[in-house]
Design a protein around this motif. Structure first.
Motif, PDB file in Angstrom:
ATOM      1  N   ASP A   1      70.806 -15.484  23.706  1.00 14.78           N
ATOM      2  CA  ASP A   1      70.818 -16.514  22.663  1.00 14.78           C
ATOM      3  C   ASP A   1      69.524 -17.317  22.674  1.00 14.78           C
ATOM      4  OD1 ASP A   1      73.366 -15.815  21.786  1.00 14.78           O
ATOM      5  OD2 ASP A   1      74.320 -17.063  23.320  1.00 14.78           O
ATOM      6  N   VAL A   2      68.508 -16.807  21.989  1.00 14.29           N
ATOM      7  CA  VAL A   2      67.228 -17.511  21.866  1.00 14.29           C
ATOM      8  C   VAL A   2      67.392 -18.685  20.910  1.00 14.29           C
ATOM      9  CG1 VAL A   2      64.838 -17.284  21.097  1.00 14.29           C
ATOM     10  CG2 VAL A   2      65.965 -15.376  22.276  1.00 14.29           C
ATOM     11  N   ASP A   3      66.827 -19.843  21.288  1.00  8.53           N
ATOM     12  CA  ASP A   3      66.900 -20.989  20.370  1.00  8.53           C
ATOM     13  C   ASP A   3      65.537 -21.620  20.097  1.00  8.53           C
ATOM     14  OD1 ASP A   3      66.257 -22.600  22.573  1.00  8.53           O
ATOM     15  OD2 ASP A   3      68.267 -23.428  22.797  1.00  8.53           O
ATOM     16  N   ASN A   4      64.445 -21.020  20.643  1.00  5.81           N
ATOM     17  CA  ASN A   4      63.130 -21.595  20.375  1.00  5.81           C
ATOM     18  C   ASN A   4      62.044 -20.552  20.630  1.00  5.81           C
ATOM     19  OD1 ASN A   4      61.245 -23.719  19.751  1.00  5.81           O
ATOM     20  ND2 ASN A   4      62.792 -25.154  20.543  1.00  5.81           N
ATOM     21  N   TYR A   5      60.814 -20.923  20.203  1.00  7.08           N
ATOM     22  CA  TYR A   5      59.686 -19.998  20.291  1.00  7.08           C
ATOM     23  C   TYR A   5      58.457 -20.715  20.836  1.00  7.08           C
ATOM     24  CZ  TYR A   5      62.639 -16.912  17.607  1.00  7.08           C
ATOM     25  OH  TYR A   5      63.683 -16.128  17.207  1.00  7.08           O
ATOM     26  N   SER A   6      57.559 -19.910  21.396  1.00 10.18           N
ATOM     27  CA  SER A   6      56.425 -20.441  22.147  1.00 10.18           C
ATOM     28  C   SER A   6      55.584 -21.433  21.344  1.00 10.18           C
ATOM     29  CB  SER A   6      55.542 -19.281  22.624  1.00 10.18           C
ATOM     30  OG  SER A   6      55.116 -18.497  21.513  1.00 10.18           O
ATOM     31  N   MET A   7      55.135 -21.032  20.160  1.00  8.00           N
ATOM     32  CA  MET A   7      54.213 -21.880  19.410  1.00  8.00           C
ATOM     33  C   MET A   7      54.909 -23.124  18.863  1.00  8.00           C
ATOM     34  SD  MET A   7      51.504 -20.438  20.063  1.00  8.00           S
ATOM     35  CE  MET A   7      50.483 -21.614  19.168  1.00  8.00           C
ATOM     36  N   ASN A   8      56.176 -22.997  18.535  1.00 10.21           N
ATOM     37  CA  ASN A   8      56.911 -24.178  18.075  1.00 10.21           C
ATOM     38  C   ASN A   8      56.993 -25.216  19.181  1.00 10.21           C
ATOM     39  OD1 ASN A   8      58.614 -25.624  16.125  1.00 10.21           O
ATOM     40  ND2 ASN A   8      60.260 -25.210  17.576  1.00 10.21           N
ATOM     41  N   ILE A   9      57.232 -24.752  20.407  1.00 10.45           N
ATOM     42  CA  ILE A   9      57.285 -25.670  21.552  1.00 10.45           C
ATOM     43  C   ILE A   9      55.917 -26.300  21.787  1.00 10.45           C
ATOM     44  CG2 ILE A   9      57.613 -25.796  24.053  1.00 10.45           C
ATOM     45  CD1 ILE A   9      59.695 -23.499  23.698  1.00 10.45           C
ATOM     46  N   LYS A  10      54.866 -25.493  21.763  1.00 10.82           N
ATOM     47  CA  LYS A  10      53.524 -26.012  22.012  1.00 10.82           C
ATOM     48  C   LYS A  10      53.072 -26.980  20.930  1.00 10.82           C
ATOM     49  CE  LYS A  10      51.579 -22.190  24.724  1.00 10.82           C
ATOM     50  NZ  LYS A  10      50.501 -21.177  24.771  1.00 10.82           N
ATOM     51  N   ASN A  11      53.383 -26.644  19.693  1.00 13.72           N
ATOM     52  CA  ASN A  11      52.932 -27.494  18.580  1.00 13.72           C
ATOM     53  C   ASN A  11      53.740 -28.779  18.444  1.00 13.72           C
ATOM     54  OD1 ASN A  11      51.006 -25.577  17.892  1.00 13.72           O
ATOM     55  ND2 ASN A  11      52.313 -24.557  16.398  1.00 13.72           N
ATOM     56  N   ASN A  12      54.906 -28.824  19.093  1.00 17.92           N
ATOM     57  CA  ASN A  12      55.767 -30.007  18.987  1.00 17.92           C
ATOM     58  C   ASN A  12      56.187 -30.477  20.380  1.00 17.92           C
ATOM     59  OD1 ASN A  12      56.351 -30.057  15.861  1.00 17.92           O
ATOM     60  ND2 ASN A  12      56.683 -27.930  16.501  1.00 17.92           N
ATOM     61  N   PHE A  13      55.194 -30.541  21.288  1.00 12.30           N
ATOM     62  CA  PHE A  13      55.498 -30.852  22.690  1.00 12.30           C
ATOM     63  C   PHE A  13      56.215 -32.193  22.833  1.00 12.30           C
ATOM     64  CE2 PHE A  13      54.154 -33.032  26.633  1.00 12.30           C
ATOM     65  CZ  PHE A  13      54.856 -32.239  27.542  1.00 12.30           C
ATOM     66  N   GLU A  14      55.769 -33.198  22.096  1.00 11.58           N
ATOM     67  CA  GLU A  14      56.387 -34.528  22.242  1.00 11.58           C
ATOM     68  C   GLU A  14      57.873 -34.488  21.897  1.00 11.58           C
ATOM     69  OE1 GLU A  14      54.145 -37.250  19.910  1.00 11.58           O
ATOM     70  OE2 GLU A  14      52.365 -37.164  21.190  1.00 11.58           O
ATOM     71  N   GLN A  15      58.238 -33.633  20.951  1.00 10.38           N
ATOM     72  CA  GLN A  15      59.639 -33.496  20.555  1.00 10.38           C
ATOM     73  C   GLN A  15      60.463 -32.795  21.623  1.00 10.38           C
ATOM     74  OE1 GLN A  15      60.126 -31.473  16.790  1.00 10.38           O
ATOM     75  NE2 GLN A  15      62.279 -30.981  17.185  1.00 10.38           N
ATOM     76  N   TYR A  16      59.816 -31.841  22.345  1.00  5.17           N
ATOM     77  CA  TYR A  16      60.578 -31.018  23.288  1.00  5.17           C
ATOM     78  C   TYR A  16      60.375 -31.383  24.751  1.00  5.17           C
ATOM     79  CZ  TYR A  16      61.707 -27.955  19.387  1.00  5.17           C
ATOM     80  OH  TYR A  16      62.190 -27.465  18.211  1.00  5.17           O
ATOM     81  N   GLU A  17      59.484 -32.291  25.071  1.00  5.17           N
ATOM     82  CA  GLU A  17      59.229 -32.646  26.469  1.00  5.17           C
ATOM     83  C   GLU A  17      60.526 -33.048  27.156  1.00  5.17           C
ATOM     84  OE1 GLU A  17      56.152 -35.281  29.231  1.00  5.17           O
ATOM     85  OE2 GLU A  17      56.451 -35.815  27.111  1.00  5.17           O
ATOM     86  N   ASN A  18      60.777 -32.394  28.309  1.00  6.46           N
ATOM     87  CA  ASN A  18      61.967 -32.620  29.138  1.00  6.46           C
ATOM     88  C   ASN A  18      63.273 -32.163  28.467  1.00  6.46           C
ATOM     89  OD1 ASN A  18      60.487 -33.752  31.294  1.00  6.46           O
ATOM     90  ND2 ASN A  18      60.440 -35.723  30.216  1.00  6.46           N
ATOM     91  N   LYS A  19      63.171 -31.500  27.332  1.00  4.27           N
ATOM     92  CA  LYS A  19      64.364 -30.968  26.659  1.00  4.27           C
ATOM     93  C   LYS A  19      64.553 -29.501  27.051  1.00  4.27           C
ATOM     94  CE  LYS A  19      65.122 -34.672  24.105  1.00  4.27           C
ATOM     95  NZ  LYS A  19      64.617 -34.741  22.741  1.00  4.27           N
ATOM     96  N   ASP A  20      65.828 -29.084  27.085  1.00  3.82           N
ATOM     97  CA  ASP A  20      66.132 -27.700  27.424  1.00  3.82           C
ATOM     98  C   ASP A  20      65.873 -26.776  26.236  1.00  3.82           C
ATOM     99  OD1 ASP A  20      66.812 -28.409  29.949  1.00  3.82           O
ATOM    100  OD2 ASP A  20      68.967 -28.112  29.727  1.00  3.82           O
ATOM    101  N   VAL A  21      65.330 -25.600  26.537  1.00  4.33           N
ATOM    102  CA  VAL A  21      65.113 -24.569  25.520  1.00  4.33           C
ATOM    103  C   VAL A  21      65.523 -23.233  26.108  1.00  4.33           C
ATOM    104  CG1 VAL A  21      63.233 -25.783  24.354  1.00  4.33           C
ATOM    105  CG2 VAL A  21      62.705 -24.218  26.240  1.00  4.33           C
ATOM    106  N   LYS A  22      65.793 -22.268  25.211  1.00  3.64           N
ATOM    107  CA  LYS A  22      66.061 -20.892  25.641  1.00  3.64           C
ATOM    108  C   LYS A  22      65.087 -19.990  24.888  1.00  3.64           C
ATOM    109  CE  LYS A  22      70.234 -19.445  26.513  1.00  3.64           C
ATOM    110  NZ  LYS A  22      71.664 -19.038  26.342  1.00  3.64           N
TER     111      LYS A  22
END
Length: 502
Positions: free
Chosen positions: A37-58
């Protein structure tokens, strides 16, 4: 001692991976998973680091680099969008960490964890768990870097062999990410073309690939056999005659984006299987179609690339309207001094031979004129240009020119000396059409195996009446080559035709 036999080294790597596979099974690890169950992708995480910092992703992807350090490891995982680093620590994930030593570059894994930045500032995923999704049993040719004594970076073991890249496109896509970008752009270009045509009220249709008679172009077909009917059929070389039957039937505008097949040689602009856009619009002519092409190309360029200006093979190309319009026969005369409409067959042969063009004999006068155009005019057509008004011998399906004897209302679009589209004021006179088919039939008897066949059913359709119609064909592969600055048609076809391997 250095292994001097690359094949032996390769075989030992393959053997090691099979041994790892066996050990994974013995440990109860399923090396080929059913889902993740993938819920995120590499560039989306990198481009929105402030949104995802310390948040769980798969995330999930292919391991492209590994750095093991005892009870902790770093790896780079490549997904559809790009690459991202993952960090695994035995204290966090427990005994399953030990199985990580059985993983290799090329293996596909799923990772669940939280997003953070390392001390060096690299955005990464700190793994809470990981799962092997597919074990790679063959080593991937990953480029390596080294620095020589002078401090120069040296890259080696790259997957650069063109032929091998085309044959093993799956590997090419893994190790050369820029290749994937070209095909994503191709998809967007085709999508924008389709959206534009739909917005203009044209109806997308489908016509037969297997045809009892081939037509709509001058080309040799592929032949196959239908066992139940015990007849030979042809893979279509063009969609034209079926689409125009639909105009006869009452459609005002139709188009098809299709696979066509021509039994011809292969070079940097030809593949025997290729993609064509053909469209036909009732009550219009080739003048209208020129403006339509300009608008369609501008629409694609703006919506996919955000600009009408491109740098292609070192040339600055501007697709802004209006494109230059040049008469084919007038331009040949300007360049060579030859009036091709008045020139004799022998004069055309002599003109071609004097320019180093081989003439085998038996060619139609139209083919000789086309050959003279190709060597004297076409290479000079750098900016988007419409070449208009072709000799009637070259265009058995185009309407005779309304003011110039011996010509038809046809244009081709050229950029950088390459043809990207072809259009007519379509011939709708059934008597004229039948006469031209018969002329083409004589050419076939004289040895021109690319001349048009007589299609009695198409003539019958015209006898029921076809309104004035403008038609257009666009080579999608060549158009994509142009906009993505690729030098070979094989670079825009995922699986191009290749010669058999010995």
């Amino acid at each position: 001692m250095e292994n001097l036999n690359p094949e032996l080294e390769y075989n030992s790597l393959v053997q090691r991976r099979h041994e790892e596979l066996k050990e994974l099974y013995e440990k109860g690890v399923m090396p080929f998973a059913y889902s993740y169950d993938v819920d995120n992708y590499s560039m989306n995480i990198k481009n929105n680091f402030e949104q995802y910092e310390n948040k769980d992703v798969k995330i999930a992807g292919r391991i492209m680099a590994i750095r093991r350090m005892g009870k902790a490891s770093f790896a780079h995982v490549q997904d559809m969008e790009g690459r991202i680093q993952i960090y695994l620590k035995k204290d966090d994930i427990g005994e399953v960490y030990d199985n990580f030593k059985l993983l290799d570059i090329g293996d596909i894994i799923g990772v669940e964890g939280y997003v953070f930045k390392t001390k060096t500032g690299e955005i990464s995923v700190h793994a809470k768990s990981y799962q092997l999704l597919a074990k790679s049993l063959l080593p991937i040719p990953i480029a390596k870097e080294a620095v020589d004594e002078s401090g120069n970076k040296i890259i080696y073991d790259q997957f650069v062999d063109k032929e091998l890249r085309y044959r093993q496109r799956y590997v090419d896509l893994i190790v050369n990410p820029e290749v994937k970008k070209v095909f994503i752009l191709r998809s967007k270009i085709v999508t924008e073309i389709r959206k534009f045509l739909d917005s203009q009220g044209l109806v997308e249709v489908e016509t037969p690939i297997l045809q009892p008679l081939y037509g709509g172009a001058t080309a040799r077909p592929f032949v196959t056999h239908h066992n139940a009917l015990d007849i030979d059929l042809y893979l279509r070389i063009a969609d034209e005659l079926y689409l125009k039957r639909l105009i006869v039937g009452g459609f005002d505008g139709v188009y098809e984006i299709s696979k066509d097949f021509r039994n011809e040689g292969m070079d940097r602009t030809h593949n025997p299987e290729f993609t064509m856009l053909e469209l036909y619009v009732a009550y219009k002519d080739y003048y209208w179609m020129m403006s339509f092409v300009e608008e369609m190309v501008a629409n694609v360029c703006n919506n996919v690339f955000g600009t009408l200006e491109f740098e292609i093979e070192g040339n600055k190309i501007n697709f802004s309207a209006p494109w230059q319009r040049i008469s084919m026969v007038d331009e040949i005369k300007n360049v060579t001094g030859i009036d091709v409409l008045k020139a004799t067959y022998d004069e055309l042969v002599k003109a071609l031979k004097s320019r180093g063009v081989e003439v085998k004999g038996g060619e139609s006068k139209g083919k000789l004129i086309d050959g003279l155009f190709e060597v004297t005019v076409q290479p000079k057509l750098i900016q988007p240009t419409f070449i208009v008004d072709y000799p009637v011998e070259l265009s058995p399906l185009a309407k005779k020119h309304r003011t110039r004897e011996g010509l038809v209302e046809r244009f081709e679009g050229f950029v950088l000396g390459r043809e990207i589209c072809n259009a007519f004021s379509e011939l709708n006179d059934p008597i004229d059409q039948k006469n031209r088919f018969e002329d083409q039939s004589k050419m076939r008897e004289e040895g021109d195996d690319e001349a048009h066949q007589i299609d009695e059913d198409f003539v019958r359709a015209l006898e029921f009446g076809m309104p004035p119609t403008a038609g257009l064909g666009v080579g999608i592969d060549r158009f994509v080559m142009l906009l993505t600055d690729q030098s070979s048609i094989r670079d825009v076809i995922l699986f191009p035709q290749m010669k058999p391997q010995k």
